[in-house]
Design an enzyme around this catalytic site. Structure first.
Site, PDB file in Angstrom:
ATOM      1  CG  HIS A   9      -8.388   0.317  -2.608  1.00 45.69           C
ATOM      2  ND1 HIS A   9      -7.917  -0.963  -2.439  1.00 45.69           N
ATOM      3  CD2 HIS A   9      -9.191   0.736  -1.473  1.00 45.69           C
ATOM      4  CE1 HIS A   9      -7.975  -1.093  -1.417  1.00 45.69           C
ATOM      5  NE2 HIS A   9      -8.617  -0.274  -0.506  1.00 45.69           N
ATOM      6  CB  CYS A  64     -14.487   1.390   0.142  1.00 42.96           C
ATOM      7  SG  CYS A  64     -13.799   3.178   0.249  1.00 42.96           S
ATOM      8  CD  GLN A 111     -12.874  -1.643  -0.672  1.00 39.42           C
ATOM      9  OE1 GLN A 111     -12.227  -1.227   0.238  1.00 39.42           O
ATOM     10  NE2 GLN A 111     -14.286  -2.166  -0.180  1.00 39.42           N
ATOM     11  NE  ARG A 124     -10.670  -5.022   0.880  1.00 36.92           N
ATOM     12  CZ  ARG A 124     -10.016  -4.058   1.243  1.00 36.92           C
ATOM     13  NH1 ARG A 124     -10.320  -3.002   1.773  1.00 36.92           N
ATOM     14  NH2 ARG A 124      -8.643  -4.065   0.937  1.00 36.92           N
ATOM     15  NE  ARG A 149      -3.989   0.478   1.826  1.00 35.49           N
ATOM     16  CZ  ARG A 149      -5.339   0.860   2.395  1.00 35.49           C
ATOM     17  NH1 ARG A 149      -5.374   1.606   3.585  1.00 35.49           N
ATOM     18  NH2 ARG A 149      -6.215  -0.170   1.833  1.00 35.49           N
ATOM     19  CG  ASP A 156     -13.465   6.637  -1.126  1.00 32.05           C
ATOM     20  OD1 ASP A 156     -13.113   6.396   0.053  1.00 32.05           O
ATOM     21  OD2 ASP A 156     -12.446   6.396  -2.165  1.00 32.05           O
TER      22      ASP A 156
END
Ligand code: CP
Ligand code: NVA
Length: 302
Positions: A128, A261, A131, A289, A101, A221
Site C-alpha cells: 500500500h 491507516c 499510504q 492522503r 486497487r 492496521d
C-alpha cells in the site's frame, strides 16, 4: 514513463522528492495555479472497497486540473474475465493515467507494462505504497525527519501495510519493529532483501511490550484485511492482545505519535480511548492522503 507500483520499486531520492513536494502542495492548497494534469483524464479501477483512497485521488486529480472516472472493476468486462493486459491496452489509448486497487500485485504491474500510461498502486495484497508515503509525510510534518526514529507496527505483520513499511525502513533508514503472532509475521527473506545494503534495522517479535518500548511512532492496521474475511474468526483469536492501548502507549516515548491507516475496528487492533486520544494525528494522517497523493501525481507526470 514513471509508475508508482510499490515502495520496493521506488528509489530513495524519488520518495524524498515526493515528501518535500507534499509539504508545498499542502501549504498552497487553494492558491496554486499549478495544474500538471490539465487536459488529462485519469481512470481509477477498484476491485476492493475504499473511502480514503478513492476520495483523496478523485479530489486530488481534479485539483491538479485533470478529469477522473471511477470504474468499479466488476462493472468492467474485466469482471467477466477480460484479461488485464487487454484492458490496459484499451485504456492506454484513451486515458492519461490509472489508479488501481486490486488483489494481485502482478495485475497492477501488468497494467503498467501494457497500458503505456503512468500507473499507481492504490493497494494490492502486496503493498500500500501511497499510504506509507503519506504516513511518513505525516510523521515528518509533526516530528521532523524519520531517519533514526523507531517505528513500531502492532498487528498483522504480513499484510500490505507493514510490507510497505518494511521497504520504507530500508530506504529511509529508520528502525522498524513489527510485533505480530508467529503465523502472521513477514517472511524473513523479504526483510533481508529490504535491508540489504541499507542502514535500515528491522526486527520482528511476538512481544508487543518489547516492541513498543521507546518507540517514536506506534502504528496499527486491521486484523482482517480485505479479501481475508473468511479467516476473520481465526484471526480474531490469533491477534487477541495485539492491540494499541493506553498501557502500550505508556511504554513508548513521551512524544510518540499513534497512527492508524483506517478504517479502525475499536476494541480490536486499537481501543476506543487510544484512538480518540490520538484522533487529531489519525485524521490528519487521513487528510494527508490528499496532499501526498497530489505530490505523487505531480512527480509521475513531471
Ligand atoms: N487507508 C485506506 O487506504 O483507506 P480506504 O480503504 O478507505 O481507501
Ligand atoms: N491491510 C488493510 C489496509 C486497509 C487500508 C487491507 O488490505 O484491507
Amino acid at each position: 514513463m514513471k509508475h508508482l507500483l510499490s515502495i520496493e520499486a521506488m528509489d530513495t531520492a524519488s520518495i524524498k522528492t515526493i515528501l518535500e513536494n507534499a509539504t508545498v502542495i499542502k501549504a498552497q492548497r487553494g492558491d496554486s495555479q499549478h495544474q500538471p494534469l490539465a487536459g488529462q483524464t485519469w481512470a481509477m479501477i477498484f476491485t476492493k472497497s475504499s473511502t480514503r483512497t478513492r476520495v483523496s485521488f478523485e479530489t486530488g486529480i481534479r485539483e491538479l486540473g485533470g478529469g477522473v472516472m471511477f470504474l468499479n472493476a466488476n462493472d468492467l468486462q474485466l469482471g467477466r474475465g477480460e484479461p488485464i493486459q487487454d484492458t490496459a491496452r484499451v485504456l492506454g489509448r484513451m486515458v492519461h493515467g490509472a489508479v488501481i486497487r486490486t488483489f494481485a500485485q502482478s495485475d497492477v504491474e501488468d497494467f503498467a507494462e501494457h497500458s503505456g500510461i503512468p500507473t499507481i498502486n492504490a493497494l494490492t495484497d502486496a503493498e500500500h505504497p501511497c499510504q506509507i508515503i503519506t504516513d511518513i509525510f505525516t510523521y515528518q510534518e509533526q516530528r521532523g525527519p524519520i531517519a533514526g526514529k523507531v517505528v513500531t507496527f502492532i498487528g498483522d505483520g504480513a499484510c500490505n501495510v507493514p510490507i510497505s513499511w518494511i521497504w520504507a525502513a530500508g530506504k529511509l533508514n529508520f528502525e522498524l519493529r513489527i510485533a505480530a503472532p508467529k503465523a502472521h509475521q513477514p517472511c524473513p527473506d523479504l526483510i533481508a532483501n529490504a535491508i540489504n545494503g541499507s542502514g535500515g534495522n528491522i526486527t520482528v517479535t511476538e512481544d508487543c511490550q518489547a516492541a513498543a518500548e521507546g518507540a517514536d511512532l506506534l502504528y496499527t492496521d486491521v486484523w482482517v484485511s480485505m479479501g481475508m474475511e473468511e479467516e476473520a474468526a481465526q484471526r480474531e483469536r490469533d491477534f487477541a492482545g495485539y492491540q494499541i492501548n493506553e498501557a502500550l502507549v505508556a511504554l513508548a516515548n513521551e512524544d510518540a505519535l499513534v497512527m492508524h491507516c483506517l478504517p479502525a475496528y475499536r476494541g480490536k487492533e486499537i481501543d476506543e480511548p487510544t484512538l480518540e486520544a490520538h484522533a487529531d494525528t489519525i485524521f490528519t494522517q487521513a487528510e494527508n492522503r490528499l496532499h501526498a497523493q497530489k505530490a505523487i501525481l505531480n512527480w509521475l507526470v513531471s
